[in-house]
Design a protein around this motif. Structure first.
Motif, PDB file in Angstrom:
ATOM      1  N   PHE A   1      13.009   5.047  -3.685  1.00  0.00           N
ATOM      2  CA  PHE A   1      12.515   4.739  -2.336  1.00  0.00           C
ATOM      3  C   PHE A   1      11.423   3.675  -2.404  1.00  0.00           C
ATOM      4  O   PHE A   1      11.423   2.707  -1.623  1.00  0.00           O
TER       5      PHE A   1
ATOM      6  N   VAL B   1       0.867  -1.190   0.000  1.00  0.00           N
ATOM      7  CA  VAL B   1       0.000   0.000   0.000  1.00  0.00           C
ATOM      8  C   VAL B   1       0.903   1.240   0.000  1.00  0.00           C
ATOM      9  O   VAL B   1       0.657   2.218  -0.721  1.00  0.00           O
ATOM     10  N   ALA B   2       1.973   1.184   0.806  1.00  0.00           N
ATOM     11  CA  ALA B   2       2.917   2.303   0.856  1.00  0.00           C
ATOM     12  C   ALA B   2       3.563   2.515  -0.514  1.00  0.00           C
ATOM     13  O   ALA B   2       3.709   3.647  -0.982  1.00  0.00           O
TER      14      ALA B   2
ATOM     15  N   ALA C   1       6.002  10.593 -10.022  1.00  0.00           N
ATOM     16  CA  ALA C   1       7.069  10.386  -9.045  1.00  0.00           C
ATOM     17  C   ALA C   1       8.425  10.700  -9.662  1.00  0.00           C
ATOM     18  O   ALA C   1       8.691  10.363 -10.816  1.00  0.00           O
TER      19      ALA C   1
ATOM     20  N   GLU D   1      11.758   9.299  -5.358  1.00  0.00           N
ATOM     21  CA  GLU D   1      10.563   8.580  -4.915  1.00  0.00           C
ATOM     22  C   GLU D   1      10.522   7.187  -5.527  1.00  0.00           C
ATOM     23  O   GLU D   1      10.148   6.218  -4.867  1.00  0.00           O
TER      24      GLU D   1
ATOM     25  N   SER E   1       0.973   4.032  -2.812  1.00  0.00           N
ATOM     26  CA  SER E   1       0.721   5.430  -2.437  1.00  0.00           C
ATOM     27  C   SER E   1       1.823   6.340  -2.967  1.00  0.00           C
ATOM     28  O   SER E   1       1.558   7.440  -3.440  1.00  0.00           O
ATOM     29  N   LEU E   2       3.061   5.864  -2.865  1.00  0.00           N
ATOM     30  CA  LEU E   2       4.193   6.659  -3.353  1.00  0.00           C
ATOM     31  C   LEU E   2       4.148   6.842  -4.866  1.00  0.00           C
ATOM     32  O   LEU E   2       4.515   7.883  -5.386  1.00  0.00           O
TER      33      LEU E   2
ATOM     34  N   GLY F   1       1.367   6.282  -6.837  1.00  0.00           N
ATOM     35  CA  GLY F   1       0.022   6.443  -7.374  1.00  0.00           C
ATOM     36  C   GLY F   1      -0.197   7.718  -8.157  1.00  0.00           C
ATOM     37  O   GLY F   1      -1.009   7.756  -9.074  1.00  0.00           O
ATOM     38  N   SER F   2       0.519   8.782  -7.778  1.00  0.00           N
ATOM     39  CA  SER F   2       0.284  10.069  -8.441  1.00  0.00           C
ATOM     40  C   SER F   2       0.726  10.037  -9.899  1.00  0.00           C
ATOM     41  O   SER F   2       0.233  10.807 -10.715  1.00  0.00           O
TER      42      SER F   2
END
Lengths: 111, 248
Positions: free
Chosen positions: B159, B141-142, B152, B156, B145-146, B148-149
């Motif tokens: 990471f 999920v993390a 990145a 990002e 979320s990182l 998803g936009s």
């Protein structure tokens, strides 16, 4: 971008903390079958945990298994459908952006 | 950081010419296998002697767990290769694997409690396998979320890739948790377990094959879209360099 990092990390740590704190209370709050109840003996649990055997004769159930089965089946397709819709939505947006940018760059090259 | 492989200008599926045949073939195979497996599950496979009809959730739950493994392992391995080579193609596969794996993780974590309500008398138990599956889901999920936009940056991406690689050992822990630690989760398909009734095997294996085809199809589709999104970002940068986006 920093916001995404903070969001992701907060999500992980927040959920971890929530489950750590709430876990034991939730478990205690759930109704567990009492010893001696049909289907809850130690032998039955051990047997059920290691093998699945076919039923013979008519089925009689106290918890509505059919509704749970249909619910599970519906959830499978709900999640798959949600994923397919997301892929389709992102795909359509990307295709629109791609066409717009390619046209923009081609016009700039000609002009 | 420069990209070692800029996204292609075409929107064809990854894999070149062979993909033109494989893509529709995989579609047909998935639909066929799904249809046959559903018939087997609902009309042929017998109900279980103690749990009754609710045991049939097993035929969705276990293949979904397998599909979750496929998605997360794909994300972890592709992220590892991305970190080593900085090749955007692997990044698109990692994003696809994580998103698809997460969808199947959600299926596992929701269908399991429906079965448990009937079999255990409770919706949820802090069993080693359930808890480690939840933990793996949270890691990815993390990741999603990182990423998803869709916009990145390199930091990002790296990471998130690190997170996906770190999620791999958790998958191993999930797999061996039932064997190493005592828990309530059934161990039917293991050396310790007593196995399935022979009449249940066709439905199980057909469902496993259907979910394998489905997860491959979904990862492929999502990776293809992600590859196109990378192409859009590359073109946006090019247009921005030429000051073409100012009027928009």
């Amino acid at each position: 971008m920093m916001r995404s990092w903070i969001l992701a990390l907060s999500l992980v740590w927040g959920l971890s903390a929530l489950f750590s704190l709430a876990g034991p209370s939730l478990v205690a709050a759930q109704d567990t079958p009492s010893v001696g109840e049909p289907g809850s003996s130690a032998d039955a649990e051990s047997d059920r945990a290691q093998s699945f055997r076919a039923m013979t004769g008519p089925a009689t159930e106290d918890v509505p298994g059919g509704a749970l089965l249909i619910g599970a089946y519906g959830l499978v397709w709900l999640f798959v459908l949600a994923l397919v819709l997301r892929i389709g939505s992102v795909g359509r947006k990307v295709a629109r952006d791609l066409t717009r940018l390619e046209r923009l760059l081609a016009d700039a090259e000609e002009g | 950081m420069t990209e070692s492989s800029p996204p292609s200008t075409t929107s064809s599926p990854p894999g070149g010419g062979a993909a033109g045949f494989l893509w529709p073939a995989l579609w047909v195979l998935t639909v066929l296998l799904m249809g046959i497996s559903l018939y087997e599950i609902f009309f042929v496979a017998p109900a279980e002697v103690q749990m009754g009809i609710v045991q049939k959730i097993f035929y969705f739950h276990v293949p979904s767990a397998y599909a979750m493994y496929v998605g997360f392992v794909t994300a972890g391995v592709a992220s590892g290769v991305y970190l080593a080579r900085r090749d955007e193609r692997w990044d698109s596969i990692a994003v696809a694997g994580a998103e698809v794996g997460l969808a199947f993780c959600a299926i596992v974590l929701t269908t399991g409690p429906l079965w448990a309500r009937k079999a255990w008398g409770v919706w949820w138990a802090w069993d080693p396998r359930l808890t480690t599956t939840l933990l793996a889901g949270m890691i990815y999920v993390a990741f999603v979320s990182l990423r998803g936009s869709g916009a990145a940056g390199q930091v990002e991406k790296r990471f998130a890739a690190g997170l996906a690689v770190l999620g791999l050992p958790v998958l191993v822990v999930i797999h061996y948790s039932v064997q190493r630690w005592r828990g309530q989760h059934p161990t039917v398909i293991t050396k310790r377990g007593g196995g399935l009734d022979p009449a249940m095997y066709p439905a199980f294996f057909l469902s496993l094959a259907a979910f394998t085809a489905l997860v491959a199809l979904l990862i492929w589709a999502r990776a293809r879209v992600e590859r196109q999104r990378q192409r859009v970002l590359a073109l946006e940068m090019l247009a921005a360099e030429q000051d073409l986006l100012e009027g928009e």
